[in-house]
Design a protein around this motif. Structure first.
Motif, mmCIF file in Angstrom:
data_model
loop_
_atom_site.group_PDB
_atom_site.id
_atom_site.type_symbol
_atom_site.label_atom_id
_atom_site.label_comp_id
_atom_site.label_asym_id
_atom_site.label_seq_id
_atom_site.Cartn_x
_atom_site.Cartn_y
_atom_site.Cartn_z
ATOM 1 N N LYS A 1 0.861 -1.193 0.046
ATOM 2 C CA LYS A 1 0.033 -0.004 0.018
ATOM 3 C C LYS A 1 0.751 1.295 0.154
ATOM 4 N N THR A 2 1.921 1.288 0.814
ATOM 5 C CA THR A 2 2.765 2.535 0.780
ATOM 6 C C THR A 2 4.290 2.021 0.953
ATOM 7 N N LEU A 3 4.931 2.824 0.277
ATOM 8 C CA LEU A 3 6.432 2.324 -0.048
ATOM 9 C C LEU A 3 7.099 3.760 -0.344
ATOM 10 N N GLN A 4 8.611 3.613 -0.449
ATOM 11 C CA GLN A 4 9.307 4.499 -1.047
ATOM 12 C C GLN A 4 10.833 3.865 -1.616
ATOM 13 N N ILE A 5 10.771 4.359 -2.945
ATOM 14 C CA ILE A 5 11.850 3.731 -3.346
ATOM 15 C C ILE A 5 12.981 4.805 -3.601
ATOM 16 N N GLU A 6 14.011 4.258 -3.530
ATOM 17 C CA GLU A 6 15.340 4.876 -3.318
ATOM 18 C C GLU A 6 15.408 6.341 -4.442
ATOM 19 N N GLY A 7 15.689 7.427 -3.731
ATOM 20 C CA GLY A 7 15.688 8.650 -4.633
ATOM 21 C C GLY A 7 14.418 9.248 -4.698
ATOM 22 N N LYS A 8 13.227 8.626 -4.203
ATOM 23 C CA LYS A 8 12.081 9.275 -4.431
ATOM 24 C C LYS A 8 11.343 9.262 -2.945
ATOM 25 N N LYS A 9 10.241 9.843 -2.761
ATOM 26 C CA LYS A 9 9.379 10.325 -1.422
ATOM 27 C C LYS A 9 8.608 9.021 -1.062
ATOM 28 N N ARG A 10 8.436 8.873 -0.030
ATOM 29 C CA ARG A 10 7.378 7.811 0.542
ATOM 30 C C ARG A 10 6.028 8.225 -0.357
ATOM 31 N N MET A 11 5.333 7.137 -0.896
ATOM 32 C CA MET A 11 4.092 7.508 -1.429
ATOM 33 C C MET A 11 3.195 6.183 -1.274
ATOM 34 N N ALA A 12 1.956 6.444 -1.677
ATOM 35 C CA ALA A 12 0.814 5.615 -2.014
ATOM 36 C C ALA A 12 1.292 4.875 -3.293
ATOM 37 N N VAL A 13 0.828 3.353 -3.357
ATOM 38 C CA VAL A 13 1.160 2.801 -4.599
ATOM 39 C C VAL A 13 0.459 3.537 -5.691
ATOM 40 N N GLY A 14 -0.760 3.750 -5.672
ATOM 41 C CA GLY A 14 -1.200 4.573 -6.772
ATOM 42 C C GLY A 14 -0.707 5.585 -7.329
ATOM 43 N N ASP A 15 -0.016 6.551 -6.274
ATOM 44 C CA ASP A 15 0.797 7.782 -6.759
ATOM 45 C C ASP A 15 2.075 7.379 -7.355
ATOM 46 N N LEU A 16 2.675 6.275 -6.785
ATOM 47 C CA LEU A 16 3.895 5.895 -7.344
ATOM 48 C C LEU A 16 3.726 5.245 -8.636
ATOM 49 N N LEU A 17 2.698 4.570 -8.897
ATOM 50 C CA LEU A 17 2.680 4.082 -10.172
ATOM 51 C C LEU A 17 2.301 4.800 -11.318
ATOM 52 N N ARG A 18 1.982 6.156 -11.009
ATOM 53 C CA ARG A 18 1.674 7.262 -12.135
ATOM 54 C C ARG A 18 2.974 7.663 -12.784
ATOM 55 N N GLY A 19 4.047 7.435 -11.882
ATOM 56 C CA GLY A 19 5.399 7.783 -12.542
ATOM 57 C C GLY A 19 6.403 6.803 -12.568
ATOM 58 N N LEU A 20 5.974 5.701 -12.487
ATOM 59 C CA LEU A 20 6.848 4.328 -12.478
ATOM 60 C C LEU A 20 6.091 3.286 -13.150
ATOM 61 N N LYS A 21 6.983 2.839 -14.305
ATOM 62 C CA LYS A 21 6.506 1.592 -14.957
ATOM 63 C C LYS A 21 7.354 0.149 -14.183
ATOM 64 N N ILE A 22 6.534 -0.678 -14.016
ATOM 65 C CA ILE A 22 7.103 -1.913 -13.391
ATOM 66 C C ILE A 22 6.994 -2.930 -14.406
ATOM 67 N N GLU A 23 8.197 -3.403 -14.644
ATOM 68 C CA GLU A 23 8.200 -4.333 -15.900
ATOM 69 C C GLU A 23 7.816 -5.636 -15.667
ATOM 70 N N GLU A 24 7.655 -6.222 -16.655
ATOM 71 C CA GLU A 24 6.998 -7.691 -16.468
ATOM 72 C C GLU A 24 7.926 -8.634 -15.777
ATOM 73 N N ASP A 25 7.320 -9.379 -15.016
ATOM 74 C CA ASP A 25 8.213 -10.379 -14.275
ATOM 75 C C ASP A 25 9.422 -9.782 -13.288
ATOM 76 N N ALA A 26 9.054 -8.540 -13.076
ATOM 77 C CA ALA A 26 10.161 -7.819 -11.957
ATOM 78 C C ALA A 26 9.881 -8.743 -10.656
ATOM 79 N N ILE A 27 10.927 -8.777 -9.936
ATOM 80 C CA ILE A 27 10.898 -9.487 -8.531
ATOM 81 C C ILE A 27 11.739 -8.513 -7.444
ATOM 82 N N PHE A 28 11.053 -8.485 -6.321
ATOM 83 C CA PHE A 28 11.860 -8.025 -5.205
ATOM 84 C C PHE A 28 12.826 -8.891 -4.760
ATOM 85 N N MET A 29 13.927 -8.420 -4.728
ATOM 86 C CA MET A 29 15.157 -9.265 -3.967
ATOM 87 C C MET A 29 15.374 -8.951 -2.617
#
Length: 332
Positions: free
Chosen positions: A304-332
């Protein structure tokens, strides 16, 4: 002896310890001095000294403040003796040497944020939530040699809701601590204290609550959903559970858990999400607009809420407006 005659030295440093000191001051107790950590260098070059929250409050109240670098410093020990305190109260402070905790005639007691002997150590609130406990509390106990092992004076319990994060539990316990500290002092004054050795608490085994470091906070996606969910709650909002995506650190502050149904399917909106049960743990599925989910060993975590390095803490909906998640992406 009345509470106005009882000479108290108070020891503490962070916000958590301010509430108990405030309860003493506003309750009319005689706090003759406050001991806290030395001011912390802040700023780009460490040129600005930041006083602890306890010091800030103590100064506002006109209380005497001591900030020894070493608690065994002869000058500090001498100053403590000259204060001739009857009782010392410790909340969220450093481990005291015996020469300090044994000094006052009525002893030194600590208010610890757990139901001792469970969660002895530096991070009891975090570990209680991380481990999925359904209750915790505050314990007051007299200090002895080994950390958090002294005889128990009082305990008060509170529930931990499944939706509580560590900040919520911290704030509940902070208020409770102030109430229990004054109650404990009143019992000591009245001579009604009957301390109980911790090894006489039936059905409870000692549990460690060690200090948390960055490596402690890394998410293991091979864990069950509930375990990861509790892990995130127990570290939110600080220091925050983290993982990596495309080589960048990702802090996760809030999530919900989704279990797999008996047939291996689950509540997802994309057709290909039906295969998530067979995916590598940490595999991400998102519609690119409203949701971002990741697989675990037995289910799905809906972030629901996260923060990617170099960006602000955001709700997922707000983050996805400016970030494309590649298919088969994996959290490591």
């Amino acid at each position: 002896m009345t509470k106005k005659d009882l000479k108290i030295i108070y020891m503490g440093t962070p916000d958590f310890a301010v509430e108990s000191l405030r309860a003493l001051v506003e309750g009319g107790y005689n706090v003759v001095a406050v001991v806290t950590m030395p001011d912390k260098p802040m700023g780009r070059h460490g040129s600005v000294l930041q006083p602890s929250p306890v010091k800030q409050y103590a100064v506002e109240q006109g209380l005497k403040v001591l900030q020894p670098i070493s608690l065994k410093d002869p000058e500090f020990i001498s100053e403590l003796r000259q204060l001739n305190a009857d009782l010392q109260v410790v909340v969220a402070f450093r481990m005291l040497p015996e020469i300090v905790w044994s000094m006052p005639p009525l002893g030194t007691f600590n208010a610890h944020a757990s139901l001792l002997p469970k969660y002895r150590g530096a991070a009891p609130i975090n570990w209680a939530v991380i481990n999925g406990e359904t209750e915790t509390g505050i314990t007051t106990f007299f200090l002895k040699h080994e950390i958090d092992t002294g005889d128990i004076i009082q305990q008060v319990r509170i529930p931990i809701a499944d939706t509580d994060n560590v900040e919520i539990v911290h704030d509940k316990l902070m208020k409770l601590s102030g109430e229990l500290v004054t109650e404990t002092i009143d019992k000591i004054l009245a001579g009604t204290v009957t301390p109980i050795p911790q090894d006489q608490i039936e059905g409870v085994s000692p549990t460690p609550a060690p200090k948390i470091f960055r490596d402690t906070c890394r998410i293991n996606w091979n864990s069950p959903t509930k375990q990861i969910y509790d892990f995130i709650r127990g570290l939110s909002p600080y220091p925050a559970a983290w993982t990596t995506l495309d080589g960048k650190s990702v802090k996760i502050y809030e999530a919900t858990k989704e279990a797999l149904s008996d047939n291996g399917n689950h509540s997802c909106e994309k057709a290909n999400e039906a295969c998530m049960a067979k995916s590598h743990p940490g595999t991400i599925v998102s519609d690119g607009k409203t949701y971002l989910k990741a697989t675990t060993s037995d289910g799905i975590l809906n972030i629901k809420t996260l923060q990617i390095e170099g960006k602000k803490r955001m709700a997922v909906g707000d983050l996805l407006r400016g970030l494309k998640i590649e298919e088969d992406a994996i959290f490591m």
